[in-house]
Design an enzyme around this catalytic site. Sequence first.
Site, PDB file in Angstrom:
ATOM      1  N   TRP A  15     -60.476  20.418   1.868  1.00  0.00           N
ATOM      2  CA  TRP A  15     -61.224  20.177   3.107  1.00  0.00           C
ATOM      3  C   TRP A  15     -61.722  21.519   3.664  1.00  0.00           C
ATOM      4  CZ3 TRP A  15     -59.208  15.816   6.873  1.00  0.00           C
ATOM      5  CH2 TRP A  15     -59.127  14.604   6.168  1.00  0.00           C
ATOM      6  N   ASP A  19     -49.992  23.632   6.788  1.00  0.00           N
ATOM      7  CA  ASP A  19     -49.378  22.749   5.785  1.00  0.00           C
ATOM      8  C   ASP A  19     -47.929  23.170   5.543  1.00  0.00           C
ATOM      9  OD1 ASP A  19     -50.790  20.638   3.623  1.00  0.00           O
ATOM     10  OD2 ASP A  19     -48.809  21.377   3.030  1.00  0.00           O
ATOM     11  N   ASP A  45     -44.112  23.092   9.181  1.00  0.00           N
ATOM     12  CA  ASP A  45     -43.898  21.645   9.226  1.00  0.00           C
ATOM     13  C   ASP A  45     -44.391  21.157  10.584  1.00  0.00           C
ATOM     14  OD1 ASP A  45     -43.043  19.056   9.413  1.00  0.00           O
ATOM     15  OD2 ASP A  45     -40.982  19.452   8.781  1.00  0.00           O
ATOM     16  N   ASP A  47     -55.155  15.180   7.223  1.00  0.00           N
ATOM     17  CA  ASP A  47     -55.041  14.434   5.963  1.00  0.00           C
ATOM     18  C   ASP A  47     -53.555  14.406   5.575  1.00  0.00           C
ATOM     19  OD1 ASP A  47     -56.002  13.070   3.736  1.00  0.00           O
ATOM     20  OD2 ASP A  47     -56.532  14.872   2.621  1.00  0.00           O
ATOM     21  N   LYS A  82     -56.247  10.484   8.540  1.00  0.00           N
ATOM     22  CA  LYS A  82     -55.975   9.468   7.522  1.00  0.00           C
ATOM     23  C   LYS A  82     -54.923   8.501   8.043  1.00  0.00           C
ATOM     24  CE  LYS A  82     -53.811  10.830   3.701  1.00  0.00           C
ATOM     25  NZ  LYS A  82     -53.913  11.520   2.423  1.00  0.00           N
TER      26      LYS A  82
HETATM   27  C1  LIG Z   1     -53.379  14.722   0.683  1.00  0.00           C
HETATM   28  S1  LIG Z   1     -52.741  16.304   0.962  1.00  0.00           S
HETATM   29  C2  LIG Z   1     -54.028  17.102   1.834  1.00  0.00           C
HETATM   30  C3  LIG Z   1     -55.215  17.502   0.989  1.00  0.00           C
HETATM   31  C4  LIG Z   1     -56.182  18.369   1.749  1.00  0.00           C
HETATM   32  N1  LIG Z   1     -56.914  17.608   2.746  1.00  0.00           N
HETATM   33  C5  LIG Z   1     -57.167  19.007   0.816  1.00  0.00           C
HETATM   34  O1  LIG Z   1     -58.340  18.692   0.869  1.00  0.00           O
HETATM   35  O2  LIG Z   1     -56.777  19.873   0.036  1.00  0.00           O
HETATM   36  C6  LIG Z   1     -51.560  16.013   2.212  1.00  0.00           C
HETATM   37  C7  LIG Z   1     -50.877  17.274   2.695  1.00  0.00           C
HETATM   38  O3  LIG Z   1     -50.125  16.961   3.864  1.00  0.00           O
HETATM   39  C8  LIG Z   1     -49.074  17.897   3.919  1.00  0.00           C
HETATM   40  N2  LIG Z   1     -48.067  17.481   4.894  1.00  0.00           N
HETATM   41  C9  LIG Z   1     -47.323  16.350   4.869  1.00  0.00           C
HETATM   42  N3  LIG Z   1     -46.454  16.336   5.896  1.00  0.00           N
HETATM   43  C10 LIG Z   1     -46.680  17.483   6.604  1.00  0.00           C
HETATM   44  C11 LIG Z   1     -46.088  18.051   7.760  1.00  0.00           C
HETATM   45  N4  LIG Z   1     -45.083  17.438   8.389  1.00  0.00           N
HETATM   46  N5  LIG Z   1     -46.546  19.234   8.206  1.00  0.00           N
HETATM   47  C12 LIG Z   1     -47.548  19.864   7.555  1.00  0.00           C
HETATM   48  N6  LIG Z   1     -48.147  19.380   6.438  1.00  0.00           N
HETATM   49  C13 LIG Z   1     -47.719  18.209   5.969  1.00  0.00           C
HETATM   50  C14 LIG Z   1     -48.574  17.926   2.486  1.00  0.00           C
HETATM   51  O4  LIG Z   1     -47.823  19.088   2.224  1.00  0.00           O
HETATM   52  C15 LIG Z   1     -49.873  17.853   1.695  1.00  0.00           C
HETATM   53  O5  LIG Z   1     -50.287  19.118   1.262  1.00  0.00           O
END
Ligand SMILES: C[S@@+](CC[C@H](N)C(=O)[O-])C[C@H]1O[C@@H](n2cnc3c(N)ncnc32)[C@H](O)[C@@H]1O
Length: 243
Positions: A92, A118, A134, A158, A198
């Site tokens: 993104w 992330d 986090d 996302d 999302k």
């Molecule tokens: C589908 S991927 C995102 C892809 C991104 N939009 C891209 O285009 O590269 C979902 C991401 O959400 C992150 N994620 C999930 N829970 C999270 C949290 N509590 N805090 C930060 N990131 C989180 C995951 O580590 C993962 O990298």
Amino acid sequence: MTGTGGKKGGRVRKSSGRGQRDLTVKVKTARGRRNSSTRWLQRQLNDPYVQRAKAEGYRGRAAFKIMELDDKFRFLVNGARVVDLGCAPGGWAQVAVPRINALGEKSGKKVGTFLGIDLQEVEPLAGATFHQLDFMEDDADVKVKELLGGKADVVMSDMAASSSGHKQTDHLRIIALCEAAAYFAFDVLDEGGTFVAKVLAGGAEGELQKLLKLKFEKVMNVKPPSSRSDSSEKFVVAMGFKG
Ligand SMILES: C[S@@+](CC[C@H](N)C(=O)[O-])C[C@H]1O[C@@H](n2cnc3c(N)ncnc32)[C@H](O)[C@@H]1O
């Protein structure tokens, strides 16, 4: 059937029928790999968006989702201050940086800023700032606000927790992530701002929709063409933050 691999152990092979070549990549099951992983691998290898991402240098097929959403709703404009929650591996960000002119390459146009958050480390990208954090931990929103140092025009998320294999649990988890992102957006968005997130269709998103409708002029639910049709994933795009 001929193959370029085909050894037990899960090598990839291309199958061909009699006469005409079938380019579907088939993956053999391997000892130690679950059937679901084999199915995932096979789907990845046959997914045109995965192939397009590779050819066009994007870090993942997710890049096309934000591209399609922005082509439709135009929120990534020159000079926009963008926060991307769950930004790894950075697809993104690759789409947003040139659209918001974060590198200042379009002379005479406003220069945008891009902040990505992330759980995972993200490979650096010119024009973007990434922080490993986090978003669900206590005070994460305060930390992100500090990093942002002001208001934002776009908050996009996302974020997705890794799948538990239980549909309803996954749905509730993603709604929790989406709600956390929404409350953060209410805090940092400038008037007129946009929230993109999302969600998974499945019932519990109704409350969130109600809340977004109170806070924004327009709330749209969209399934971009690049979102897999067999997935319950969809995106909510809320525009015109009322402040
Ligand atoms: C589908 S991927 C995102 C892809 C991104 N939009 C891209 O285009 O590269 C979902 C991401 O959400 C992150 N994620 C999930 N829970 C999270 C949290 N509590 N805090 C930060 N990131 C989180 C995951 O580590 C993962 O990298």
